[in-house]
Scaffold this active site. Structure first.
Site, short mmCIF file in Angstrom:
data_model
loop_
_atom_site.label_atom_id
_atom_site.label_comp_id
_atom_site.label_asym_id
_atom_site.label_seq_id
_atom_site.Cartn_x
_atom_site.Cartn_y
_atom_site.Cartn_z
N ASP A 200 41.45 32.46 31.86
CA ASP A 200 40.44 32.07 32.84
C ASP A 200 41.09 31.18 33.90
OD1 ASP A 200 37.30 32.07 33.22
OD2 ASP A 200 38.00 30.06 33.71
N ASP B 96 39.61 35.86 46.50
CA ASP B 96 40.17 37.18 46.19
C ASP B 96 41.69 37.14 46.11
OD1 ASP B 96 37.63 38.17 46.14
OD2 ASP B 96 37.74 39.18 48.10
N GLU C 264 36.45 35.82 37.19
CA GLU C 264 37.78 35.21 37.25
C GLU C 264 38.47 35.22 35.90
OE1 GLU C 264 34.99 31.70 36.42
OE2 GLU C 264 34.92 33.66 37.39
N ASN D 229 36.30 29.15 45.23
CA ASN D 229 35.60 30.22 45.92
C ASN D 229 34.52 29.67 46.86
OD1 ASN D 229 35.80 33.05 46.08
ND2 ASN D 229 33.91 33.31 44.95
#
Length: 355
Positions: free
Chosen positions: A227, A244, A271, A235
């Site tokens: 993770d 991204d 993610e 983000n």
């Protein structure tokens, strides 16, 4: 002309027709199917030359060849998709000139000259969107052009053989392109479009398959859940484009850290990523996970947390339980400060940690 020559040509075209039919079945290619029909009609025309059939039958076979070659040209070059006007003109030329075949003599020659000219136009127009296939098609048409100049039966059959050979090469290129395109779409179905690593579907299928392999071989299988730390904050504050790029970067770094042929690294969702490691003991799995963590950390600006679970599958065990254990270990890694590796252990044992 020697009947043996006609028989040889008939056998040649029958073989080409069968090859085209097999290719059409295997590749689901319209061009191969059209070529199989074209070769079959050419075989029938060779047989007609062998047995010297009545004029009406001969004219009918010639008409069928005209229709077959026009249909083949449109299918091979995919002209209806790119140039409908030329497609309709070619169809019109065929329909208008077919009755002339049954008249014979000069009208017969005019009919085929007009058809041949239109076939050349179709190939020339296709050069811009079909390239090598259109070039081979035009080279093949040199055979009928030769036939229009030299009308002796041996030359006629030789021209048709030339045409059939280069048409076969063009069909082979088309079939290869179809297969490559099909392979590309199949690969895309198993890849995550953003990161380029395996997707969740691939992970699930690989886990079941490798779980069964490990169970039969009585060797350990490990799952590492990965993770990205503080990804939501990244983000939200820096935008989805940065997020991204972060996902792509972590995917590239982690997948490059797993060099064994049997390992699978996939995007699990959001993610979160996951790795499947087969025939590897727990210590080695932890070493690989720590290597992934350090590679990402050294890249700068991003860290990851990793949870690992490993076991030798026994009959009746569920691979989903292995994922659940790895998830629990990942939760501990994040709860204890992130940027670390944690290992799932039985409840009665002391937790193993790697810092």
């Amino acid at each position: 002309m020697n009947p043996a020559v006609f028989a040889a040509f008939a056998g040649f075209f029958v073989a080409l027709s069968l090859a085209g039919a097999i290719s059409a079945q295997l590749n689901r290619s319209r061009a191969s199917a059209a070529y199989a029909v074209l070769a079959a009609v050419a075989a029938a025309n060779a047989c007609d030359g062998l047995f010297q059939s009545a004029f009406v039958l001969s004219a009918t076979l010639v008409s069928l060849y005209a229709v077959a070659i026009a249909a083949f040209a449109l299918g091979l070059l995919r002209t209806p998709r790119y140039d409908r006007t030329v497609s309709w003109i070619l169809a019109g030329v065929v329909l208008i000139n077919l009755p002339l075949v049954f008249v014979g003599g000069v009208p017969h020659e005019v009919a085929f000259d007009a058809l041949l000219a239109m076939l050349v136009v179709v190939g020339a127009r296709a050069l811009s969107y079909e390239g090598p296939i259109a070039i081979l098609y035009l080279i093949a048409l040199a055979g009928p052009v030769f036939n229009a100049i030299v009308t002796a039966p041996p030359a006629f059959l030789g021209g048709i053989a030339w045409e059939a050979a280069f048409f076969a090469y063009a069909v082979a290129l088309r079939s290869r392109g179809i297969q490559m395109e099909r392979d590309r779409f199949e690969r895309l179905a198993y890849l995550d479009p953003l990161t380029g690593v395996s997707n969740r579907r691939t992970f699930d299928e690989t886990l079941v398959r490798m779980w069964n392999v490990a169970r039969r071989a009585k060797v350990p299988i490990a799952v590492a859940m990965v993770d990205i730390d503080h990804f939501k904050r990244l983000n939200d504050t820096r935008g989805h484009q940065v997020g991204d790029e972060c996902l792509r970067r972590v995917a590239a770094l982690c997948s490059s850290a797993l060099r064994r042929a049997g390992d699978c690294f996939a995007r699990y969702g959001g993610e979160e990523f996951a790795a499947i490691l087969v025939n590897i003991d727990l210590d080695h799995a932890v070493t690989l996970a720590e290597h992934m963590r350090k590679v990402v950390e050294r890249d700068g600006g991003i860290t990851i947390s990793v949870g690992i679970a490993s076991r030798v599958p026994a009959p009746g065990d569920d691979p989903l339980a292995l994922i659940a254990d790895a998830d629990d270990a990942l939760y501990r890694a994040k709860h204890e400060g992130r940027n670390r590796v944690r290992v799932a252990v039985p409840p009665t044992a002391s937790p193993l940690t790697v810092t």
